[in-house]
Every structure is written in C-alpha cells, then in structure tokens.
Design a protein around this motif. Structure first.
Motif, PDB file in Angstrom:
ATOM      1  N   ARG A   1      12.483   5.757   9.855  1.00 33.45           N
ATOM      2  CA  ARG A   1      11.523   4.726   9.467  1.00 33.45           C
ATOM      3  C   ARG A   1      10.663   4.282  10.643  1.00 33.45           C
ATOM      4  O   ARG A   1       9.479   3.964  10.473  1.00 33.45           O
ATOM      5  N   ARG A   2      11.250   4.218  11.831  1.00 36.46           N
ATOM      6  CA  ARG A   2      10.485   3.809  12.995  1.00 36.46           C
ATOM      7  C   ARG A   2       9.310   4.745  13.225  1.00 36.46           C
ATOM      8  O   ARG A   2       8.212   4.307  13.589  1.00 36.46           O
ATOM      9  N   LEU A   3       9.514   6.042  13.000  1.00 37.29           N
ATOM     10  CA  LEU A   3       8.436   7.005  13.166  1.00 37.29           C
ATOM     11  C   LEU A   3       7.322   6.757  12.152  1.00 37.29           C
ATOM     12  O   LEU A   3       6.134   6.842  12.474  1.00 37.29           O
ATOM     13  N   LEU A   4       7.712   6.443  10.911  1.00 34.40           N
ATOM     14  CA  LEU A   4       6.712   6.126   9.886  1.00 34.40           C
ATOM     15  C   LEU A   4       5.941   4.864  10.258  1.00 34.40           C
ATOM     16  O   LEU A   4       4.723   4.784  10.062  1.00 34.40           O
ATOM     17  N   GLU A   5       6.648   3.865  10.781  1.00 38.20           N
ATOM     18  CA  GLU A   5       5.977   2.626  11.189  1.00 38.20           C
ATOM     19  C   GLU A   5       4.953   2.901  12.290  1.00 38.20           C
ATOM     20  O   GLU A   5       3.848   2.353  12.279  1.00 38.20           O
ATOM     21  N   GLU A   6       5.325   3.756  13.246  1.00 44.21           N
ATOM     22  CA  GLU A   6       4.434   4.070  14.355  1.00 44.21           C
ATOM     23  C   GLU A   6       3.195   4.820  13.869  1.00 44.21           C
ATOM     24  O   GLU A   6       2.089   4.598  14.364  1.00 44.21           O
ATOM     25  N   ARG A   7       3.395   5.721  12.908  1.00 41.55           N
ATOM     26  CA  ARG A   7       2.275   6.544  12.418  1.00 41.55           C
ATOM     27  C   ARG A   7       1.374   5.824  11.441  1.00 41.55           C
ATOM     28  O   ARG A   7       0.167   6.022  11.411  1.00 41.55           O
ATOM     29  N   HIS A   8       1.971   4.974  10.586  1.00 34.73           N
ATOM     30  CA  HIS A   8       1.222   4.421   9.466  1.00 34.73           C
ATOM     31  C   HIS A   8       1.245   2.894   9.375  1.00 34.73           C
ATOM     32  O   HIS A   8       0.640   2.328   8.485  1.00 34.73           O
ATOM     33  N   GLY A   9       1.945   2.252  10.292  1.00 31.39           N
ATOM     34  CA  GLY A   9       2.091   0.802  10.183  1.00 31.39           C
ATOM     35  C   GLY A   9       0.821   0.014  10.362  1.00 31.39           C
ATOM     36  O   GLY A   9       0.672  -1.070   9.810  1.00 31.39           O
ATOM     37  N   ARG A  10      -0.134   0.553  11.085  1.00 34.63           N
ATOM     38  CA  ARG A  10      -1.365  -0.196  11.360  1.00 34.63           C
ATOM     39  C   ARG A  10      -2.612   0.500  10.841  1.00 34.63           C
ATOM     40  O   ARG A  10      -3.714   0.138  11.180  1.00 34.63           O
ATOM     41  N   THR A  11      -2.416   1.515   9.995  1.00 37.70           N
ATOM     42  CA  THR A  11      -3.572   2.214   9.447  1.00 37.70           C
ATOM     43  C   THR A  11      -3.839   1.785   8.040  1.00 37.70           C
ATOM     44  O   THR A  11      -3.002   1.190   7.373  1.00 37.70           O
ATOM     45  N   SER A  12      -5.012   2.080   7.527  1.00 35.17           N
ATOM     46  CA  SER A  12      -5.386   1.729   6.152  1.00 35.17           C
ATOM     47  C   SER A  12      -5.523   2.959   5.293  1.00 35.17           C
ATOM     48  O   SER A  12      -6.001   2.888   4.173  1.00 35.17           O
ATOM     49  N   ASP A  13      -5.094   4.133   5.857  1.00 34.73           N
ATOM     50  CA  ASP A  13      -5.233   5.349   5.072  1.00 34.73           C
ATOM     51  C   ASP A  13      -4.234   5.384   3.938  1.00 34.73           C
ATOM     52  O   ASP A  13      -3.174   4.808   4.009  1.00 34.73           O
TER      53      ASP A  13
ATOM     54  N   ARG B   1       0.840  -1.191   0.000  1.00 32.70           N
ATOM     55  CA  ARG B   1       0.000   0.000   0.000  1.00 32.70           C
ATOM     56  C   ARG B   1       0.876   1.242   0.000  1.00 32.70           C
ATOM     57  O   ARG B   1       2.087   1.173   0.255  1.00 32.70           O
ATOM     58  N   VAL B   2       0.256   2.378  -0.279  1.00 37.25           N
ATOM     59  CA  VAL B   2       0.931   3.675  -0.329  1.00 37.25           C
ATOM     60  C   VAL B   2       0.229   4.620   0.627  1.00 37.25           C
ATOM     61  O   VAL B   2      -1.010   4.692   0.648  1.00 37.25           O
ATOM     62  N   VAL B   3       1.004   5.325   1.465  1.00 33.78           N
ATOM     63  CA  VAL B   3       0.428   6.345   2.345  1.00 33.78           C
ATOM     64  C   VAL B   3       0.976   7.705   1.916  1.00 33.78           C
ATOM     65  O   VAL B   3       2.162   7.843   1.606  1.00 33.78           O
ATOM     66  N   LEU B   4       0.123   8.702   1.870  1.00 32.65           N
ATOM     67  CA  LEU B   4       0.520  10.062   1.490  1.00 32.65           C
ATOM     68  C   LEU B   4       0.875  10.853   2.740  1.00 32.65           C
ATOM     69  O   LEU B   4       0.102  10.880   3.711  1.00 32.65           O
ATOM     70  N   VAL B   5       2.027  11.481   2.732  1.00 35.02           N
ATOM     71  CA  VAL B   5       2.497  12.261   3.876  1.00 35.02           C
ATOM     72  C   VAL B   5       2.954  13.630   3.397  1.00 35.02           C
ATOM     73  O   VAL B   5       3.464  13.765   2.279  1.00 35.02           O
TER      74      VAL B   5
END
Length: 484
Positions: free
Chosen positions: A471-483, A454-458
C-alpha cells in the motif's frame, strides 16, 4: 419547582423525568419480548431523544446495546447481526427493519417513531415493574471498529470501562451543570455516545441535532448560549470558511473540542482569529474512548495533549517493541480502567495487546513533559472523519464487480476528512472501467464514509511474494495525483 430541562431537540425540551419515563416504557416492551440480563439489543437510530432513552432502557434490563450506524447498508447490518446475535432491535432505520425481517430466527423490533417522550401516557409502565441489579463488569455496549484484515469487529465495553471513560471525559473537559453543549456527531460512534453520557453524568444541558447543518449549529450557539462545542475536521473546516462568522455572537463558548483526527493548525487558527474561541484537541479510540486531552486553559495545536489521569501510556520501538526514550518515535500503547474488555470475534483480541498494553496502532512520540504527538498509523486502517475504514472490506466489495480483475484500497491525507479512501483497480481483459460507476457500486453496498473518493487504474497491484499489498508504494505513486 418545575424540573429543569436537560435535553433539547428541534423545538422541544425534555427533563430527566421525561427520559426516565420513556426509558422505562422501552424497557417494559423489551421485557415483554423476554429481553434480560446479558442479551444483546441492536440499536440503529438517528440522533434523537428516543436514542438516549433506548440506551438507558437496555442497560436497565442488564442487556447489552449493539450500536449500528444509521448510514450502514444491508450487508453491513447483516454482518453485525451475524457477529453479535441480538435478540431484539430498536431503531428508526428501514435498513434495520429489512434486516430484522430477513433473519432466520424472528427478531422483534421496536420502532422509535412509536414513542413520544414527555407525552402523558405514551410510555406507561405497569406497577411493580422492577429492574435487575446490573453487574458492573458485564458488557454494556458493543461499538464497531474495523480491523485491518476484514469486516468490522465489535468492541466490547463493560459498564465499568465505559463509566470510567465518562468520568475521564467529564474531568478532561471540566464539564459542570452550568455547561451547555450540542451534539451533531452520530450517536452510533463512540464519541457521540460518550458526549451524551458525559453530559447527563455532569448534569449539563445538551441539544441533539438530527444531522449536521452548519447554519443550524452556529445559530444555536447564539440562541442556546452553548458553552462547549464539539467538532471533527469537516465541522472545523466548515466553521473556518463560514462567510458570516464574525457577525455571530459566539461569546458563550469556552472552547471548541477537536477530536477524531489530528488538528489542522491553519483551520483551527483561522477560527480562533475570526471568533476569539480557543481549541482543545483530544485523542481517543473506540477501544479506549479517552486517551489524552489538552488543558482547557491553554491548549496546543501541535499536540493531542497529555494522557488524562487514569490512563498509562508508553511508546515502543516499531522494530523491537521495547520502550523508547522521550521524544523518540514509536507505537503508542495504553492501559486504563476505561479500556475495552475485548473484541468480537474473540480471537481478534489477542493481537490487540502486548504484555497487557493495548496497541493503538498510532505512531508518534511523547516528550519529557508528557505532550503527545501523533505522526502516522502503524496499522493499515484509513480514518475518515473519525470513522475507521478497513481496506479489506472495501476490496471485498470491489472484487465483486465484474470488470475488476484485482484491486487495492489505501488512504491519503485529506484536509477536510483527515484521510480519504482511494481505490487502485486493475481491469479485466477487454473491460472498461468507469470510475464514477465503480464508486457508485461501493456506495450501494457500504456506508458513505467507506466509499472511494477516487479510482486510479493500474496495470497490476504491487504485492509481496506472500500476496500482501504494498500500500505504501501505491500511496507514493498515486496519493497526490488526480489521474484515474
């Protein structure tokens, strides 16, 4: 007495003599193109008997097999050619044929469809054709393992190191001539090649499958009386959810080996509950194919096992690099005769070792009884179905998209694949990002397992002042979302 078959493929069986004849024929054709000791030969093939013969042929000439994934696209093959400089190619891939034709210096290619193992006269070799004596310390095979800083590296295994890995695997799995196994994993992956070589070494019977198909695999356990099944996470998950599993006769199975990713206990337990077949979790890497394995008569799902005989193992602090006490968390490091000789490019080798110990990049612990638990990765690699994906390689492709201003790639836990690739993308001013189109863009240029799930827009990619992606920050913010 009729020679017994050692390999089956589709509706045919092959003896050692069949494979030897085919290997001799391939070796003769490669020798005609001046392939000799130390030369590298690209091999890009689907799972088929000719693959086995081609590996043997290259080794008989004292040459080196360069294993390329049949799922690779042209850019990946071109990179591999540039890194390893093969003098000849063998395979059945149209992408390989295109790459060979596009080389500045012509490279001869032998197509595997021209060979027919077991058919009289198909691989005739002139009388007097002899093979050189092969140095056990010379390179035997190059397999590709991505680094964290860019394109894939080639892992160099000598005849001695790969031979040691085969011995470790045969002993760990307790394989004998009475065993019957089937192989659905890609032969270009270290586990696929290791399974094939170990089956031949042990005198076991094996079935190759052109590609993975759950129904076919399960039916052949019944039909062929398979005793040892090999599985990675997606295969295990497919078995667990198969509707008619209880109706199948899987009583011939001694166990199912789980490799490439840590065990998902719920899936393993479901399969055992429905079939009665136990699991044997194991642990290895391209650089050292067999590190640990569970005992076949009492495996544990919460551990990858104990270090196999011949492998030394230690755990060191992530902060100080000093060995830690039993049960404490740190980076797992290993030594063994089966350890790789190094990488190509050669300058990547030094960072993989510290004081002679290979740094696996895996974080975990070892208790007082020697049981190993893997909990994390210290490196940034994303491990998808056992294949290593370097974020930088995918990012390099994404940066080539006209609508992408910046990007970063990271991994998230995935029950089926172990990990999944996620791409965080910042669009150019005024540009519109279509996630499906971005995923397709990567899929056209890289192997399917490197494609983002999937692709997340930031609005921006979080980075340190040095430019390093958080990368850890990205994982925390977007790792479990479907946005998206």
């Amino acid at each position: 007495m009729t020679e017994p078959a050692v390999l089956a493929f589709e509706d045919r069986e092959f003896t050692l003599a069949d494979l030897d004849s085919c290997a001799d024929g391939i070796a003769h054709r490669l020798r005609a193109h001046d392939v000799g000791i130390g030369d590298r030969v690209a091999l890009m093939s689907s799972n088929r008997p000719e693959f086995v013969a081609a590996v043997q042929a290259v080794w008989r000439l004292g040459a080196v097999v360069v294993l390329m994934s049949p799922s690779w696209k042209r850019t990946e093959v071109d990179h591999a050619f540039g890194l390893t400089a093969p003098v000849a190619a063998v395979g059945d891939s149209p992408v390989l044929a295109e790459a060979v034709a596009g080389q500045d210096v012509p490279v001869p290619m032998l197509h595997l469809d021209e060979l027919h193992p077991g058919e009289s006269g198909s691989t005739d070799v002139p009388s007097g054709f002899t093979f050189p004596r092969v140095d056990r310390e010379s390179d035997a095979v190059l397999v590709f393992s991505s680094g964290t800083t860019g394109l894939p590296k080639a892992v160099r295994h000598t005849h001695a190191s790969f031979g040691a890995a085969v011995a470790h695997w045969r002993d760990a799995l307790a394989l004998t001539p009475a065993d019957r196994i089937q192989i659905v994993t890609p032969p270009s992956h270290i586990l696929g090649l290791l399974n094939i070589a170990t089956a031949l070494e042990a005198g076991a019977w094996m079935r190759l499958h052109h590609r993975f198909d759950l129904e076919t695999m399960l039916r052949h356990i019944e039909r062929d009386r398979i005793t040892v099944e090999m599985a990675v996470a997606p295969i295990a998950m497919a078995i667990a959810s198969y509707p008619g599993l209880e109706s199948l006769d899987l009583s011939s199975l001694r166990y199912i080996m789980w490799g490439a990713t840590p065990v998902t206990p719920s899936i393993a337990e479901t399969v055992t509950r429905r079939t009665g077949v136990p699991w044997v979790p194991a642990y290895g890497a391209s650089e050292i194919p067999v590190i640990a394995c569970n005992p076949i008569d009492g495996g544990r799902l919460d551990s990858v096992g104990r270090a196999v005989p011949g492998v030394e193992l230690r755990v060191v602090s992530l902060d100080t690099g000093e060995p830690v006490s039993p049960g404490e968390r740190g980076e797992i490091q290993v030594k063994s005769r089966s350890l790789m000789a190094g990488y190509l490019p050669a300058d990547a080798t030094a960072d993989a070792f510290t004081d002679g110990w290979y740094r696996t990049g895996d974080v975990g612990s070892v208790d007082e009884a020697g049981w190993i638990r893997i909990t994390d990765r210290s490196k940034e690699m994303i491990k998808v179905n056992g294949f290593q994906v370097a974020p930088a390689e995918v990012e390099a492709v994404l940066h080539g998209h006209p609508a992408v201003a910046d990007c970063a790639v990271f991994g998230v836990a995935d029950e089926a694949a172990g990990e999944a690739v996620v791409a965080a993308v910042t669009p150019c001013a005024g540009a519109t990002i279509d996630s499906g189109e971005i995923i397709g863009y990567v899929a056209e240029r890289l192997a399917s397992y490197k494609r983002p799930s999937r692709v997340v827009l930031v609005p921006e990619i979080p980075r340190l002042p040095s430019g390093k992606v958080l990368r850890r920050l990205l994982e925390e913010r977007h790792g479990r979302t479907s946005d998206e």
